[in-house]
Design a protein around this motif. Structure first.
Motif, PDB file in Angstrom:
ATOM      1  N   SER A 136     -35.061  18.143  29.904  1.00 44.29           N
ATOM      2  CA  SER A 136     -35.343  16.866  29.250  1.00 44.29           C
ATOM      3  C   SER A 136     -36.736  16.876  28.627  1.00 44.29           C
ATOM      4  O   SER A 136     -37.674  17.463  29.165  1.00 44.29           O
ATOM      5  CB  SER A 136     -35.230  15.714  30.255  1.00 44.29           C
ATOM      6  OG  SER A 136     -36.163  15.860  31.317  1.00 44.29           O
ATOM      7  N   CYS A 137     -36.833  16.222  27.466  1.00 47.67           N
ATOM      8  CA  CYS A 137     -38.099  16.128  26.737  1.00 47.67           C
ATOM      9  C   CYS A 137     -38.408  14.660  26.462  1.00 47.67           C
ATOM     10  O   CYS A 137     -37.653  13.790  26.853  1.00 47.67           O
ATOM     11  CB  CYS A 137     -38.019  16.889  25.409  1.00 47.67           C
ATOM     12  SG  CYS A 137     -37.655  18.645  25.618  1.00 47.67           S
ATOM     13  N   GLU A 138     -39.521  14.444  25.759  1.00 49.54           N
ATOM     14  CA  GLU A 138     -39.971  13.108  25.385  1.00 49.54           C
ATOM     15  C   GLU A 138     -40.419  12.330  26.639  1.00 49.54           C
ATOM     16  O   GLU A 138     -40.016  12.650  27.744  1.00 49.54           O
ATOM     17  CB  GLU A 138     -38.858  12.306  24.687  1.00 49.54           C
ATOM     18  CG  GLU A 138     -38.277  12.962  23.446  1.00 49.54           C
ATOM     19  CD  GLU A 138     -39.113  12.732  22.189  1.00 49.54           C
ATOM     20  OE1 GLU A 138     -40.306  12.387  22.337  1.00 49.54           O
ATOM     21  OE2 GLU A 138     -38.568  12.906  21.087  1.00 49.54           O
ATOM     22  N   PRO A 139     -41.249  11.321  26.433  1.00 44.68           N
ATOM     23  CA  PRO A 139     -41.643  10.468  27.559  1.00 44.68           C
ATOM     24  C   PRO A 139     -40.420   9.761  28.150  1.00 44.68           C
ATOM     25  O   PRO A 139     -39.389   9.649  27.485  1.00 44.68           O
ATOM     26  CB  PRO A 139     -42.597   9.457  26.918  1.00 44.68           C
ATOM     27  CG  PRO A 139     -43.081  10.107  25.666  1.00 44.68           C
ATOM     28  CD  PRO A 139     -41.942  10.958  25.193  1.00 44.68           C
ATOM     29  N   GLU A 140     -40.521   9.308  29.371  1.00 46.74           N
ATOM     30  CA  GLU A 140     -39.430   8.597  30.030  1.00 46.74           C
ATOM     31  C   GLU A 140     -38.924   7.458  29.153  1.00 46.74           C
ATOM     32  O   GLU A 140     -39.707   6.745  28.547  1.00 46.74           O
ATOM     33  CB  GLU A 140     -39.921   8.054  31.384  1.00 46.74           C
ATOM     34  CG  GLU A 140     -38.820   7.395  32.184  1.00 46.74           C
ATOM     35  CD  GLU A 140     -39.142   7.291  33.659  1.00 46.74           C
ATOM     36  OE1 GLU A 140     -40.259   7.677  34.064  1.00 46.74           O
ATOM     37  OE2 GLU A 140     -38.267   6.835  34.405  1.00 46.74           O
ATOM     38  N   GLY A 141     -37.582   7.338  29.068  1.00 51.40           N
ATOM     39  CA  GLY A 141     -36.990   6.300  28.228  1.00 51.40           C
ATOM     40  C   GLY A 141     -36.436   6.829  26.926  1.00 51.40           C
ATOM     41  O   GLY A 141     -35.571   6.210  26.324  1.00 51.40           O
ATOM     42  N   GLN A 142     -36.898   8.006  26.487  1.00 54.91           N
ATOM     43  CA  GLN A 142     -36.367   8.645  25.270  1.00 54.91           C
ATOM     44  C   GLN A 142     -35.587   9.890  25.673  1.00 54.91           C
ATOM     45  O   GLN A 142     -35.981  10.619  26.579  1.00 54.91           O
ATOM     46  CB  GLN A 142     -37.504   9.034  24.328  1.00 54.91           C
ATOM     47  CG  GLN A 142     -38.310   7.835  23.819  1.00 54.91           C
ATOM     48  CD  GLN A 142     -39.459   8.279  22.919  1.00 54.91           C
ATOM     49  OE1 GLN A 142     -39.259   9.002  21.958  1.00 54.91           O
ATOM     50  NE2 GLN A 142     -40.665   7.849  23.253  1.00 54.91           N
ATOM     51  N   ALA A 143     -34.494  10.185  24.913  1.00 57.75           N
ATOM     52  CA  ALA A 143     -33.460  11.099  25.417  1.00 57.75           C
ATOM     53  C   ALA A 143     -33.459  12.514  24.849  1.00 57.75           C
ATOM     54  O   ALA A 143     -32.466  13.209  24.985  1.00 57.75           O
ATOM     55  CB  ALA A 143     -32.090  10.471  25.192  1.00 57.75           C
ATOM     56  N   GLY A 144     -34.495  13.000  24.225  1.00 57.86           N
ATOM     57  CA  GLY A 144     -34.454  14.352  23.673  1.00 57.86           C
ATOM     58  C   GLY A 144     -34.343  15.429  24.737  1.00 57.86           C
ATOM     59  O   GLY A 144     -34.690  15.212  25.894  1.00 57.86           O
ATOM     60  N   CYS A 145     -33.827  16.605  24.322  1.00 54.54           N
ATOM     61  CA  CYS A 145     -33.760  17.722  25.267  1.00 54.54           C
ATOM     62  C   CYS A 145     -33.694  19.048  24.496  1.00 54.54           C
ATOM     63  O   CYS A 145     -33.564  19.073  23.279  1.00 54.54           O
ATOM     64  CB  CYS A 145     -32.554  17.601  26.197  1.00 54.54           C
ATOM     65  SG  CYS A 145     -30.957  17.754  25.398  1.00 54.54           S
ATOM     66  N   VAL A 146     -33.800  20.146  25.255  1.00 61.10           N
ATOM     67  CA  VAL A 146     -33.666  21.485  24.695  1.00 61.10           C
ATOM     68  C   VAL A 146     -32.576  22.227  25.470  1.00 61.10           C
ATOM     69  O   VAL A 146     -32.604  22.253  26.707  1.00 61.10           O
ATOM     70  CB  VAL A 146     -34.994  22.270  24.780  1.00 61.10           C
ATOM     71  CG1 VAL A 146     -34.803  23.722  24.320  1.00 61.10           C
ATOM     72  CG2 VAL A 146     -36.075  21.594  23.940  1.00 61.10           C
ATOM     73  N   LEU A 147     -31.616  22.810  24.731  1.00 60.15           N
ATOM     74  CA  LEU A 147     -30.537  23.612  25.315  1.00 60.15           C
ATOM     75  C   LEU A 147     -30.963  25.072  25.383  1.00 60.15           C
ATOM     76  O   LEU A 147     -31.418  25.638  24.388  1.00 60.15           O
ATOM     77  CB  LEU A 147     -29.280  23.489  24.443  1.00 60.15           C
ATOM     78  CG  LEU A 147     -28.137  24.461  24.747  1.00 60.15           C
ATOM     79  CD1 LEU A 147     -27.470  24.146  26.079  1.00 60.15           C
ATOM     80  CD2 LEU A 147     -27.111  24.470  23.617  1.00 60.15           C
ATOM     81  N   PHE A 148     -30.789  25.691  26.538  1.00 65.10           N
ATOM     82  CA  PHE A 148     -31.065  27.122  26.697  1.00 65.10           C
ATOM     83  C   PHE A 148     -29.855  27.905  26.199  1.00 65.10           C
ATOM     84  O   PHE A 148     -28.764  27.776  26.738  1.00 65.10           O
ATOM     85  CB  PHE A 148     -31.314  27.462  28.173  1.00 65.10           C
ATOM     86  CG  PHE A 148     -32.589  26.907  28.718  1.00 65.10           C
ATOM     87  CD1 PHE A 148     -32.694  25.565  29.049  1.00 65.10           C
ATOM     88  CD2 PHE A 148     -33.685  27.724  28.899  1.00 65.10           C
ATOM     89  CE1 PHE A 148     -33.879  25.039  29.550  1.00 65.10           C
ATOM     90  CE2 PHE A 148     -34.879  27.211  29.404  1.00 65.10           C
ATOM     91  CZ  PHE A 148     -34.983  25.871  29.725  1.00 65.10           C
ATOM     92  N   ARG A 149     -30.044  28.752  25.186  1.00 66.46           N
ATOM     93  CA  ARG A 149     -28.904  29.490  24.611  1.00 66.46           C
ATOM     94  C   ARG A 149     -28.912  30.989  24.916  1.00 66.46           C
ATOM     95  O   ARG A 149     -27.847  31.607  24.913  1.00 66.46           O
ATOM     96  CB  ARG A 149     -28.863  29.305  23.089  1.00 66.46           C
ATOM     97  CG  ARG A 149     -28.369  27.931  22.637  1.00 66.46           C
ATOM     98  CD  ARG A 149     -27.880  28.003  21.200  1.00 66.46           C
ATOM     99  NE  ARG A 149     -26.890  29.046  21.075  1.00 66.46           N
ATOM    100  CZ  ARG A 149     -25.577  28.837  21.206  1.00 66.46           C
ATOM    101  NH1 ARG A 149     -25.112  27.627  21.439  1.00 66.46           N
ATOM    102  NH2 ARG A 149     -24.745  29.837  21.085  1.00 66.46           N
ATOM    103  N   ALA A 150     -30.073  31.587  25.105  1.00 68.85           N
ATOM    104  CA  ALA A 150     -30.080  33.023  25.419  1.00 68.85           C
ATOM    105  C   ALA A 150     -31.389  33.414  26.082  1.00 68.85           C
ATOM    106  O   ALA A 150     -32.450  32.868  25.768  1.00 68.85           O
ATOM    107  CB  ALA A 150     -29.851  33.861  24.168  1.00 68.85           C
ATOM    108  N   LEU A 151     -31.279  34.372  27.001  1.00 70.19           N
ATOM    109  CA  LEU A 151     -32.424  34.874  27.752  1.00 70.19           C
ATOM    110  C   LEU A 151     -32.416  36.394  27.725  1.00 70.19           C
ATOM    111  O   LEU A 151     -31.361  37.004  27.577  1.00 70.19           O
ATOM    112  CB  LEU A 151     -32.340  34.423  29.226  1.00 70.19           C
ATOM    113  CG  LEU A 151     -32.063  32.950  29.519  1.00 70.19           C
ATOM    114  CD1 LEU A 151     -31.818  32.768  31.023  1.00 70.19           C
ATOM    115  CD2 LEU A 151     -33.220  32.077  29.068  1.00 70.19           C
TER     116      LEU A 151
END
Length: 209
Positions: free
Chosen positions: A90-105
């Motif tokens: 999860s990203c952004e300050p609390e209350g906002q819903a952005g995120c980053v998906l892990f696709r490859a390692l």
DNA sequence: ATATCGATTATCT
DNA sequence: GATAATCGATATG
């Protein structure tokens, strides 16, 4: 030496977080220190809180996506296609819903454990791609499930699943459209390390940035 | 090497 | 009832 990322790292626009997550390390702790899983992040996708119909948070808060609206730096794990888990942070300050998906390692340590979790045999260096190239694959390699990991704090090593900085600097970063979506499919929100062999997909297509 | 297709279920309409 | 931020197997060039 590897240091956990701070909460404020994640309290930003997912595009900024995506770019800077490339080259960082995903860690799954183990009882045996030698069995600890670590792998370098080489491909991610940004999902925005608003004005992004492809994002799970865009239609508002539900039982499934509530982690996205909580504090930054926490794991959002969901089950997809009746078969696979996908890991986000999860990203952004609390209350906002952005995120980053892990696709490859890129696997670093604990490769034997990853191979066992994936039920594959590694015969050549190329076979390592079977471990963590793809969102469903990396989740399986790291033993990630919704029950076990959804909502865990990825800034804290005590949670057992966290993200760290080992000082590595990625050379060149590319952008491309996100994979496997139908809504907002044209937006270039997929970030990857140029030329890295562990990036997902048959042809590791990417536009220069 | 690329293309197509089936599996399998939580979630939302 | 339809859909989905995927994967692996199979078919074809």
């Amino acid at each position: 030496m590897i240091r956990p990322l701070l909460r404020e790292f994640f309290a930003r626009d997912p595009r900024k977080v995506s770019r800077e997550l490339l080259g960082k390390v995903l860690v799954r702790a183990s009882q045996d220190r030698d069995a600890t899983l670590t792998a370098r992040i080489v491909e991610v996708e940004a999902y925005l809180g608003e004005n992004d119909p492809a994002a799970h948070g865009s239609a508002g808060r539900t039982l499934r996506n509530e982690v996205l609206f909580g504090p930054p730096g926490h794991a959002y794990v969901y089950f997809i296609y009746g078969n696979h888990y996908c890991l986000n942070v999860s990203c952004e300050p609390e209350g906002q819903a952005g995120c980053v998906l892990f696709r490859a390692l890129e696997p670093l340590t604990g490769i034997e454990g990853m191979a066992q979790a994936r039920a594959v045999t590694i015969r050549t260096p190329r076979d390592l791609r079977q471990l963590t190239s793809g969102p469903g694959r990396l989740a399986e390699a790291f033993g990630i499930t919704r029950i076990r990991d959804n909502g865990c704090d990825m800034t804290s090593p005590s949670s057992g699943l966290w993200i760290g900085n080992d000082g590595y600097r990625s050379r060149r970063i590319c952008l491309s459209p996100r994979i496997g979506i139908t809504k907002a499919a044209e937006r270039k929100l997929r970030y990857l390390i140029a030329g890295n062999p562990f990036v997902s997909g048959p042809k590791r297509l990417a536009a220069q940035v």
